[in-house]
Design a protein around this motif. Structure first.
Motif, mmCIF file in Angstrom:
data_model
loop_
_atom_site.group_PDB
_atom_site.id
_atom_site.type_symbol
_atom_site.label_atom_id
_atom_site.label_comp_id
_atom_site.label_asym_id
_atom_site.label_seq_id
_atom_site.Cartn_x
_atom_site.Cartn_y
_atom_site.Cartn_z
ATOM 1 N N VAL A 11 -27.158 -17.161 21.998
ATOM 2 C CA VAL A 11 -26.798 -16.999 23.411
ATOM 3 C C VAL A 11 -27.279 -18.201 24.218
ATOM 4 O O VAL A 11 -26.603 -18.681 25.125
ATOM 5 C CB VAL A 11 -27.397 -15.683 23.968
ATOM 6 N N ASN A 53 -27.558 -12.907 20.119
ATOM 7 C CA ASN A 53 -26.863 -11.666 20.468
ATOM 8 C C ASN A 53 -27.316 -10.581 19.488
ATOM 9 O O ASN A 53 -27.102 -10.713 18.289
ATOM 10 C CB ASN A 53 -25.352 -11.903 20.355
ATOM 11 N N HIS A 91 -23.847 -10.004 26.130
ATOM 12 C CA HIS A 91 -24.147 -10.971 25.076
ATOM 13 C C HIS A 91 -25.620 -10.958 24.661
ATOM 14 O O HIS A 91 -25.921 -10.995 23.472
ATOM 15 C CB HIS A 91 -23.768 -12.386 25.523
ATOM 16 N N GLU A 92 -26.537 -10.940 25.637
ATOM 17 C CA GLU A 92 -27.949 -11.124 25.277
ATOM 18 C C GLU A 92 -28.713 -9.818 25.103
ATOM 19 O O GLU A 92 -29.633 -9.747 24.291
ATOM 20 C CB GLU A 92 -28.666 -11.992 26.325
#
Length: 247
Positions: free
Chosen positions: A65, A57, A122-123
């Protein structure tokens, strides 16, 4: 194929508490899936590799992640050979059948919208609104390209001078390689891949090494939509190792 006229996918209204609640729920659900591993997909087969890409992340680099397999030149060759073989059949598949897959992919994106937004947060470190605009763009690609293929499938009218017959038609070209950047990990990867796909070409799909888990989610969508084995091949890898090689 009866379709309503194309229009852009509307963005979510974040002043609507129901959307906020759905997003928080998706973040929690995706949060429980962090750290999983994703293999290559070549010819429909899941393949592990010696190396791996560890995706973190960007807003919290200590948070993993997910992990994806990392393709090298051997796997790149395998994907290219597989796509070349699949092209012999896919290139002769009807434009209607190819367009239908994109329309199914569009429906899947809409159904999984909040989940994809949570993976983006998140990514890719995207805000909710930025992530939503990108996922809406991915829907637009599926909807627009499918309609364009249906419009262009029989060619277009062209003026023939006396004593001459002229025809204007579109034909698949072969294997395409899509290498997407990290900043639009769903929209650009899906957009480039689907354009080649709907036109009858097969694809070797390499996401950015910074957003390879989102690439795996894109591959899931294409498979769920009914893309035949070998037509799209998922080969995450480092640009320095396979990017130039594939090009």
């Amino acid at each position: 194929m009866g379709l309503i006229p194309y229009k852009n996918e509307p963005y979510l209204d974040w002043s609507d508490e129901a959307n906020v609640k759905a997003m928080r729920s998706a973040l929690e659900e995706v949060g429980g899936q962090l750290g999983e591993s994703y293999p290559l997909v070549i010819g429909g087969k899941r393949l592990e590799t010696d190396g791996e890409i560890v995706s973190v992340n960007p807003a919290n680099p200590s948070q993993v992640v997910g992990r994806t397999a990392a393709a090298g030149e051997r796997e790149a060759d395998m994907a290219l050979e597989t796509a070349t073989t699949a092209f012999e059949t896919w290139g002769r598949t009807s434009p209607e059948a190819r367009a239908r897959i994109l329309l199914r992919a569009s429906a899947i994106i809409k159904r999984r919208r909040f989940e994809l937004l949570a993976w983006e947060a998140h990514e890719a470190g995207k805000t909710w609104a930025e992530a939503d605009a990108e996922v809406a763009e991915a829907v637009d690609f599926m909807e627009y390209y499918s309609r364009e293929m249906l419009r262009l499938k029989d060619g277009v009218e062209i003026y023939s001078v006396p004593g001459e017959e002229s025809r204007y038609f579109y034909q698949p070209m072969g294997v395409g390689v899509t290498i997407a950047p990290w900043n639009f990990p769903v929209a650009i990867l899906m957009g480039m891949t689907s354009a080649a796909l709907v036109a009858g070409n097969t694809v070797v799909m390499k996401p950015s090494e910074f957003t390879s888990v989102l690439g795996a989610k894109v591959m899931e969508i294409f498979e769920e939509a009914g893309v035949p084995e070998g037509v799209v091949n998922f080969v995450p890898g480092y640009g320095s190792e396979i990017g130039d090689y594939l090009v």
